[in-house]
Design a protein around this motif. Structure first.
Motif, PDB file in Angstrom:
ATOM      1  N   LEU A   1       0.823  -1.122  -0.188  1.00 29.22           N
ATOM      2  CA  LEU A   1      -0.029  -0.025   0.006  1.00 29.22           C
ATOM      3  C   LEU A   1       0.845   1.349  -0.041  1.00 29.22           C
ATOM      4  CD1 LEU A   1      -2.966   1.114   0.090  1.00 29.22           C
ATOM      5  CD2 LEU A   1      -2.958   1.092   2.379  1.00 29.22           C
ATOM      6  N   ASP A   2       1.969   1.300   0.580  1.00 33.65           N
ATOM      7  CA  ASP A   2       3.035   2.480   0.733  1.00 33.65           C
ATOM      8  C   ASP A   2       3.252   2.722  -0.794  1.00 33.65           C
ATOM      9  OD1 ASP A   2       2.765   2.765   3.318  1.00 33.65           O
ATOM     10  OD2 ASP A   2       4.649   1.638   3.933  1.00 33.65           O
TER      11      ASP A   2
ATOM     12  N   ARG B   1       0.512   4.669  -2.297  1.00 34.33           N
ATOM     13  CA  ARG B   1       0.704   6.230  -1.630  1.00 34.33           C
ATOM     14  C   ARG B   1       1.858   7.029  -2.154  1.00 34.33           C
ATOM     15  NH1 ARG B   1      -0.818   3.525   4.423  1.00 34.33           N
ATOM     16  NH2 ARG B   1      -2.929   3.787   4.270  1.00 34.33           N
TER      17      ARG B   1
ATOM     18  N   ARG C   1       0.718   8.098  -5.490  1.00 37.62           N
ATOM     19  CA  ARG C   1      -0.167   9.237  -5.271  1.00 37.62           C
ATOM     20  C   ARG C   1       0.605  10.423  -4.884  1.00 37.62           C
ATOM     21  NH1 ARG C   1      -4.274   8.657  -0.476  1.00 37.62           N
ATOM     22  NH2 ARG C   1      -2.157   8.977   0.649  1.00 37.62           N
ATOM     23  N   ARG C   2       1.516  10.608  -4.035  1.00 41.36           N
ATOM     24  CA  ARG C   2       2.303  11.828  -3.582  1.00 41.36           C
ATOM     25  C   ARG C   2       2.981  12.304  -4.741  1.00 41.36           C
ATOM     26  NH1 ARG C   2       3.124   8.783   1.179  1.00 41.36           N
ATOM     27  NH2 ARG C   2       5.378   8.038   0.481  1.00 41.36           N
TER      28      ARG C   2
ATOM     29  N   THR D   1      -5.584   9.346  -6.868  1.00 40.82           N
ATOM     30  CA  THR D   1      -5.801   8.505  -5.726  1.00 40.82           C
ATOM     31  C   THR D   1      -5.121   7.169  -5.638  1.00 40.82           C
ATOM     32  OG1 THR D   1      -7.874   7.541  -6.718  1.00 40.82           O
ATOM     33  CG2 THR D   1      -8.304   9.809  -5.529  1.00 40.82           C
ATOM     34  N   VAL D   2      -5.310   6.484  -4.646  1.00 39.93           N
ATOM     35  CA  VAL D   2      -4.665   5.070  -4.411  1.00 39.93           C
ATOM     36  C   VAL D   2      -5.600   4.291  -5.586  1.00 39.93           C
ATOM     37  CG1 VAL D   2      -4.536   2.980  -3.309  1.00 39.93           C
ATOM     38  CG2 VAL D   2      -4.076   4.929  -2.215  1.00 39.93           C
TER      39      VAL D   2
ATOM     40  N   ASP E   1     -11.058   7.664   2.675  1.00 44.69           N
ATOM     41  CA  ASP E   1     -10.135   8.785   3.013  1.00 44.69           C
ATOM     42  C   ASP E   1     -10.350   9.052   4.616  1.00 44.69           C
ATOM     43  OD1 ASP E   1      -8.748   8.865   0.463  1.00 44.69           O
ATOM     44  OD2 ASP E   1     -10.448   9.936  -0.297  1.00 44.69           O
TER      45      ASP E   1
END
Length: 458
Positions: free
Chosen positions: A252-253, A256, A259-260, A265-266, A305
């Motif tokens: 999941l990281d 993320r 996304r950053r 979005t994820v 979220d």
């Protein structure tokens, strides 16, 4: 008055045939604790928890003469050991052997003469692991009131919840005369029901499809939003009764970080990754892929979220685009356009009717009428965020969880995605004849994650 199946739940029974069993599934992999995790312990755990979900001790009984939809009736001969079964892989059992077993189990329809669920304890998996495979008919799963059976056995602690003392005694089964009398009484109150019930009970699939659309209401408007038919695809073919199953994993990281770095979005990242994998898969098959090639996904997704929000869309995946960042921007733009256009209202209508629970959301793709599959979409992609803390069953820690989303007619692939405890788990359920290379596609999913991560600055 008997507990009658809803029009939607009954339609899952009417639409089922040998090539499209209508059960959702899950594959949970556990690390065996020192105290062990065996068949007797699993049976005891499920037997304790069944008091929370009475539906799992009930079976479907048709009404004589097909005068009304079937009813739920307590199974007078309920035997938990019929539903909870055990299998063993030859030691040391590999993941590939587990996936082959899952494919065989998912190919077999459930027995309609008994409660519509099964659980398999799979022993012999390498590295001190045990798997639990679940099958639950979509007629049973209706949200929080009747969750998928796999959810019932899970705890947030290695110490199980205290058992609830509950002595179950089945209610007397209604007689055929009583079922007919109740059906007639309902027909007098709602005469239109009688005509519709007879049409559906005679397996008029078109009538059943229209019933689904009528119950959902919002589905019709969602269908009308598809401006053009889905593009041609090797995923839309006549399917067989047999399945293949493969998995992919990510962190999941990683999503993320994507996304950053690039926005969106994820969920956008997941769809972009699948777009890249499908692109590579098409090329590996020698398919013609141009800059404008797309594949349409029906994508029911839960986006969490600050609060839970549920949405489902038809999304044209940019499989013709060679640049992974551009693919992501295309997906993000398409998802924003859907949200701003208000098309999510139709999907939220579906969720209000069905109730929200992860298995229900994973089943949304199959809830669309199967005869629409070839025209409206090429593949179903469900993405449901799960808990980001460890879960346990009888003291055994769950380390992975893979959804198994059913296929519709003319649909050779469904992809379920679940995040759990920092991981992202892809379950690919495919037709055995059309997708002999589904394990290749699964590997390409992981490669697509690496490709997109390669664009993220350290």
């Amino acid at each position: 008055m008997p507990d009658r199946l809803s029009a939607l739940d009954a339609s899952f029974l009417y639409l089922e045939d040998s090539t499209t069993p209508m059960h959702v599934g899950g594959v949970a992999v556990f690390r065996r604790p020192r105290t062990g995790f065996d068949y007797d312990r699993l049976v005891g755990l499920i037997e304790e928890r069944l008091s929370f979900v009475p539906r799992y001790r009930q079976k479907v009984v048709p009404v004589p003469g097909r005068l009304a939809r079937p009813v739920w009736v307590d199974d007078q001969d309920f035997d938990v050991t019929y539903h909870v079964r055990r299998s063993a892989l030859p030691k040391p059992g590999s993941d590939r052997q587990l996936h082959d077993l899952v494919a065989r189990l998912m190919s077999r329809p459930l027995d309609h003469a008994r409660p519509l669920w099964e659980v398999y304890l799979v022993e012999g998996l390498a590295r001190n692991r045990t798997a639990v495979v679940t099958k639950t008919h979509q007629a049973v799963v209706n949200g929080l009131g009747a969750p998928e059976i796999g959810q019932v056995i899970l705890d947030v602690s290695a110490t199980p919840r205290p058992p609830v003392e509950s002595l179950w005694m089945p209610s007397p089964a209604p007689s055929g005369v009583q079922l007919v009398a109740d059906a007639v009484a309902e027909a007098v109150q709602r005469p239109g029901e009688l005509v519709e019930n007879v049409r559906s009970a005679t397996m008029d699939t078109v009538a059943a499809v229209r019933k689904v659309a009528g119950v959902f209401g919002g589905l019709a408007s969602a269908v009308r939003t598809a401006a053009t038919p889905a593009p041609g695809s090797p995923l839309n073919v006549r399917i067989s009764p047999q399945r293949r199953f493969a998995v992919a994993r990510a962190r999941l990281d990683e999503f993320r970080a994507i996304r950053r770095a690039h926005g969106g979005t994820v969920n956008d990242g997941v769809l972009a990754v699948l777009s890249g994998a499908l692109r590579t898969w098409l090329l590996s098959r020698g398919e013609v892929v141009t800059a404008g090639t797309t594949m349409r996904a029906m994508a029911p997704m839960s986006v969490r979220d600050d609060e839970a929000q549920v949405a489902a869309y038809f999304v044209d995946l940019p499989v013709g685009e060679p640049n992974p960042v551009v693919r992501l921007h295309h997906v993000s733009h398409a998802m924003r356009a859907h949200q701003e256009s208000g098309q999510s209202v139709a999907a939220q209508t579906l969720v209000r009717f069905s109730g929200f629970a992860p298995p229900t959301l994973h089943a949304l793709g199959a809830r669309a009428a199967s005869s629409f599959s070839r025209r409206l979409f090429n593949v179903v992609v469900t993405n449901v965020p799960g808990p980001q803390v460890p879960l346990y069953a009888a003291g055994a820690r769950m380390i992975e969880m893979f959804p198994v989303v059913p296929l519709a007619k003319n649909q050779a692939l469904s992809i379920g995605v679940t995040s759990y405890d920092g991981g992202v788990y892809f379950g690919l359920n495919a037709d055995r004849d059309a997708m002999s290379d589904v394990d290749v596609l699964a590997a390409m999913v992981e490669e697509s994650v690496e490709e997109l991560m390669g664009t993220v600055s350290a």
